[in-house]
Design a protein around this motif. Structure first.
Motif, PDB file in Angstrom:
ATOM      1  N   GLY A  35     -44.679 -12.910  21.463  1.00 14.17           N
ATOM      2  CA  GLY A  35     -43.483 -13.384  22.146  1.00 14.17           C
ATOM      3  C   GLY A  35     -42.832 -14.609  21.530  1.00 14.17           C
ATOM      4  O   GLY A  35     -41.870 -15.143  22.086  1.00 14.17           O
ATOM      5  N   CYS A  36     -43.325 -15.069  20.410  1.00 15.76           N
ATOM      6  CA  CYS A  36     -42.687 -16.202  19.735  1.00 15.76           C
ATOM      7  C   CYS A  36     -41.363 -15.757  19.131  1.00 15.76           C
ATOM      8  O   CYS A  36     -41.167 -14.580  18.829  1.00 15.76           O
ATOM      9  CB  CYS A  36     -43.607 -16.764  18.664  1.00 15.76           C
ATOM     10  N   TYR A  37     -40.469 -16.684  18.941  1.00 15.31           N
ATOM     11  CA  TYR A  37     -39.134 -16.376  18.418  1.00 15.31           C
ATOM     12  C   TYR A  37     -38.708 -17.464  17.447  1.00 15.31           C
ATOM     13  O   TYR A  37     -39.422 -18.441  17.252  1.00 15.31           O
ATOM     14  CB  TYR A  37     -38.133 -16.243  19.572  1.00 15.31           C
ATOM     15  N   ASN A  38     -37.547 -17.294  16.850  1.00 12.59           N
ATOM     16  CA  ASN A  38     -37.018 -18.236  15.862  1.00 12.59           C
ATOM     17  C   ASN A  38     -38.053 -18.486  14.758  1.00 12.59           C
ATOM     18  O   ASN A  38     -38.342 -19.621  14.399  1.00 12.59           O
ATOM     19  CB  ASN A  38     -36.602 -19.542  16.540  1.00 12.59           C
ATOM     20  N   LEU A  39     -38.618 -17.401  14.243  1.00 12.83           N
ATOM     21  CA  LEU A  39     -39.673 -17.493  13.235  1.00 12.83           C
ATOM     22  C   LEU A  39     -39.092 -17.716  11.840  1.00 12.83           C
ATOM     23  O   LEU A  39     -38.087 -17.115  11.478  1.00 12.83           O
ATOM     24  CB  LEU A  39     -40.519 -16.225  13.247  1.00 12.83           C
ATOM     25  N   HIS A  40     -39.763 -18.577  11.083  1.00 15.48           N
ATOM     26  CA  HIS A  40     -39.370 -18.901   9.717  1.00 15.48           C
ATOM     27  C   HIS A  40     -40.617 -19.016   8.858  1.00 15.48           C
ATOM     28  O   HIS A  40     -41.664 -19.452   9.330  1.00 15.48           O
ATOM     29  CB  HIS A  40     -38.644 -20.255   9.646  1.00 15.48           C
ATOM     30  N   ILE A  41     -40.483 -18.634   7.587  1.00 21.21           N
ATOM     31  CA  ILE A  41     -41.528 -18.882   6.603  1.00 21.21           C
ATOM     32  C   ILE A  41     -40.891 -19.747   5.519  1.00 21.21           C
ATOM     33  O   ILE A  41     -39.865 -19.392   4.954  1.00 21.21           O
ATOM     34  CB  ILE A  41     -42.075 -17.577   5.989  1.00 21.21           C
ATOM     35  N   VAL A  42     -41.523 -20.885   5.253  1.00 21.39           N
ATOM     36  CA  VAL A  42     -41.030 -21.814   4.235  1.00 21.39           C
ATOM     37  C   VAL A  42     -41.984 -21.749   3.043  1.00 21.39           C
ATOM     38  O   VAL A  42     -43.194 -21.910   3.193  1.00 21.39           O
ATOM     39  CB  VAL A  42     -40.946 -23.249   4.782  1.00 21.39           C
ATOM     40  N   THR A  43     -41.423 -21.484   1.872  1.00 18.37           N
ATOM     41  CA  THR A  43     -42.224 -21.373   0.651  1.00 18.37           C
ATOM     42  C   THR A  43     -42.616 -22.765   0.156  1.00 18.37           C
ATOM     43  O   THR A  43     -42.034 -23.769   0.579  1.00 18.37           O
ATOM     44  CB  THR A  43     -41.439 -20.652  -0.455  1.00 18.37           C
ATOM     45  N   PRO A  44     -43.585 -22.849  -0.762  1.00 13.86           N
ATOM     46  CA  PRO A  44     -43.958 -24.153  -1.331  1.00 13.86           C
ATOM     47  C   PRO A  44     -42.786 -24.852  -2.033  1.00 13.86           C
ATOM     48  O   PRO A  44     -42.752 -26.076  -2.107  1.00 13.86           O
ATOM     49  CB  PRO A  44     -45.050 -23.807  -2.344  1.00 13.86           C
ATOM     50  N   GLU A  45     -41.820 -24.073  -2.504  1.00  8.87           N
ATOM     51  CA  GLU A  45     -40.645 -24.649  -3.165  1.00  8.87           C
ATOM     52  C   GLU A  45     -39.595 -25.125  -2.166  1.00  8.87           C
ATOM     53  O   GLU A  45     -38.587 -25.703  -2.552  1.00  8.87           O
ATOM     54  CB  GLU A  45     -40.001 -23.618  -4.108  1.00  8.87           C
ATOM     55  N   GLY A  46     -39.789 -24.835  -0.885  1.00 10.24           N
ATOM     56  CA  GLY A  46     -38.856 -25.281   0.144  1.00 10.24           C
ATOM     57  C   GLY A  46     -37.862 -24.237   0.612  1.00 10.24           C
ATOM     58  O   GLY A  46     -37.047 -24.502   1.482  1.00 10.24           O
ATOM     59  N   ARG A  47     -37.908 -23.023   0.080  1.00 13.99           N
ATOM     60  CA  ARG A  47     -36.989 -21.950   0.505  1.00 13.99           C
ATOM     61  C   ARG A  47     -37.389 -21.485   1.891  1.00 13.99           C
ATOM     62  O   ARG A  47     -38.551 -21.181   2.152  1.00 13.99           O
ATOM     63  CB  ARG A  47     -37.063 -20.797  -0.498  1.00 13.99           C
ATOM     64  N   ASP A  48     -36.449 -21.455   2.814  1.00 14.28           N
ATOM     65  CA  ASP A  48     -36.687 -21.103   4.213  1.00 14.28           C
ATOM     66  C   ASP A  48     -36.200 -19.678   4.472  1.00 14.28           C
ATOM     67  O   ASP A  48     -35.020 -19.387   4.330  1.00 14.28           O
ATOM     68  CB  ASP A  48     -35.937 -22.095   5.099  1.00 14.28           C
ATOM     69  N   TYR A  49     -37.129 -18.797   4.844  1.00 14.73           N
ATOM     70  CA  TYR A  49     -36.796 -17.408   5.169  1.00 14.73           C
ATOM     71  C   TYR A  49     -36.887 -17.236   6.680  1.00 14.73           C
ATOM     72  O   TYR A  49     -37.929 -17.499   7.276  1.00 14.73           O
ATOM     73  CB  TYR A  49     -37.785 -16.441   4.514  1.00 14.73           C
ATOM     74  N   ASP A  50     -35.785 -16.775   7.303  1.00 13.05           N
ATOM     75  CA  ASP A  50     -35.887 -16.456   8.724  1.00 13.05           C
ATOM     76  C   ASP A  50     -36.334 -15.009   8.874  1.00 13.05           C
ATOM     77  O   ASP A  50     -36.492 -14.291   7.890  1.00 13.05           O
ATOM     78  CB  ASP A  50     -34.590 -16.757   9.468  1.00 13.05           C
ATOM     79  N   SER A  51     -36.563 -14.584  10.101  1.00  6.74           N
ATOM     80  CA  SER A  51     -37.161 -13.267  10.330  1.00  6.74           C
ATOM     81  C   SER A  51     -36.321 -12.123   9.768  1.00  6.74           C
ATOM     82  O   SER A  51     -36.866 -11.078   9.406  1.00  6.74           O
ATOM     83  CB  SER A  51     -37.425 -13.047  11.817  1.00  6.74           C
ATOM     84  N   SER A  52     -35.016 -12.300   9.645  1.00  5.35           N
ATOM     85  CA  SER A  52     -34.188 -11.227   9.079  1.00  5.35           C
ATOM     86  C   SER A  52     -34.352 -11.122   7.568  1.00  5.35           C
ATOM     87  O   SER A  52     -33.963 -10.132   6.964  1.00  5.35           O
ATOM     88  CB  SER A  52     -32.718 -11.455   9.421  1.00  5.35           C
ATOM     89  N   GLU A  53     -34.944 -12.142   6.938  1.00  3.34           N
ATOM     90  CA  GLU A  53     -35.106 -12.163   5.487  1.00  3.34           C
ATOM     91  C   GLU A  53     -36.555 -11.957   5.033  1.00  3.34           C
ATOM     92  O   GLU A  53     -36.850 -12.073   3.853  1.00  3.34           O
ATOM     93  CB  GLU A  53     -34.628 -13.515   4.930  1.00  3.34           C
ATOM     94  N   PHE A  54     -37.465 -11.676   5.948  1.00  2.00           N
ATOM     95  CA  PHE A  54     -38.873 -11.549   5.572  1.00  2.00           C
ATOM     96  C   PHE A  54     -39.093 -10.491   4.495  1.00  2.00           C
ATOM     97  O   PHE A  54     -39.985 -10.607   3.674  1.00  2.00           O
ATOM     98  CB  PHE A  54     -39.757 -11.237   6.772  1.00  2.00           C
ATOM     99  N   GLY A  55     -38.261  -9.470   4.464  1.00  8.62           N
ATOM    100  CA  GLY A  55     -38.374  -8.439   3.439  1.00  8.62           C
ATOM    101  C   GLY A  55     -38.062  -8.964   2.046  1.00  8.62           C
ATOM    102  O   GLY A  55     -38.515  -8.411   1.050  1.00  8.62           O
ATOM    103  N   ASP A  56     -37.324 -10.065   1.966  1.00  7.96           N
ATOM    104  CA  ASP A  56     -36.970 -10.678   0.687  1.00  7.96           C
ATOM    105  C   ASP A  56     -38.007 -11.688   0.202  1.00  7.96           C
ATOM    106  O   ASP A  56     -37.896 -12.203  -0.901  1.00  7.96           O
ATOM    107  CB  ASP A  56     -35.623 -11.398   0.794  1.00  7.96           C
ATOM    108  N   LEU A  57     -39.002 -11.988   1.037  1.00  6.68           N
ATOM    109  CA  LEU A  57     -40.015 -12.975   0.682  1.00  6.68           C
ATOM    110  C   LEU A  57     -40.787 -12.512  -0.545  1.00  6.68           C
ATOM    111  O   LEU A  57     -41.324 -11.406  -0.554  1.00  6.68           O
ATOM    112  CB  LEU A  57     -40.979 -13.168   1.857  1.00  6.68           C
TER     113      LEU A  57
END
Length: 72
Positions: A35-57
Motif C-alpha cells: 500500500g505504499c505510494y509515491n515510490l522512487h528509486i534513486v541510483t548511486p549517480e543521483g538519477r531519480d526514477y519514479d514508479s512509471s519509469e522503473f522499466g527504464d532502470l
C-alpha cells in the motif's frame, strides 16, 4: 554503490538502501503491494526514477546476461 528506494506509507516516509538495481526494484514492488505510494528509486549517480519509469532502470550486467540465456 547503493540504490535508495523511497516511498510514502500510512506511517510516513520510508527509505531503504539496496546494493543492486534488481534488489531495489524488488523492494519497491514489495512496498507497492503493502500500500505504499509515491515510490522512487534513486541510483548511486543521483538519477531519480519514479514508479512509471522503473522499466527504464538500468540493470546490472549479470542480470542482463541471465535474461539473455533464457531466450530460446
Amino acid at each position: 554503490m547503493s540504490f535508495t528506494v523511497k516511498g510514502m506509507c500510512r506511517h510516513g516516509e520510508l527509505m531503504h538502501r539496496r546494493k543492486t538495481p534488481e534488489t531495489a526494484l524488488k523492494k519497491a514492488r514489495e512496498l507497492a503491494k503493502t500500500g505504499c505510494y509515491n515510490l522512487h528509486i534513486v541510483t548511486p549517480e543521483g538519477r531519480d526514477y519514479d514508479s512509471s519509469e522503473f522499466g527504464d532502470l538500468p540493470r546490472s550486467h549479470v542480470a542482463a546476461r541471465r535474461v539473455l540465456t533464457r531466450v530460446p
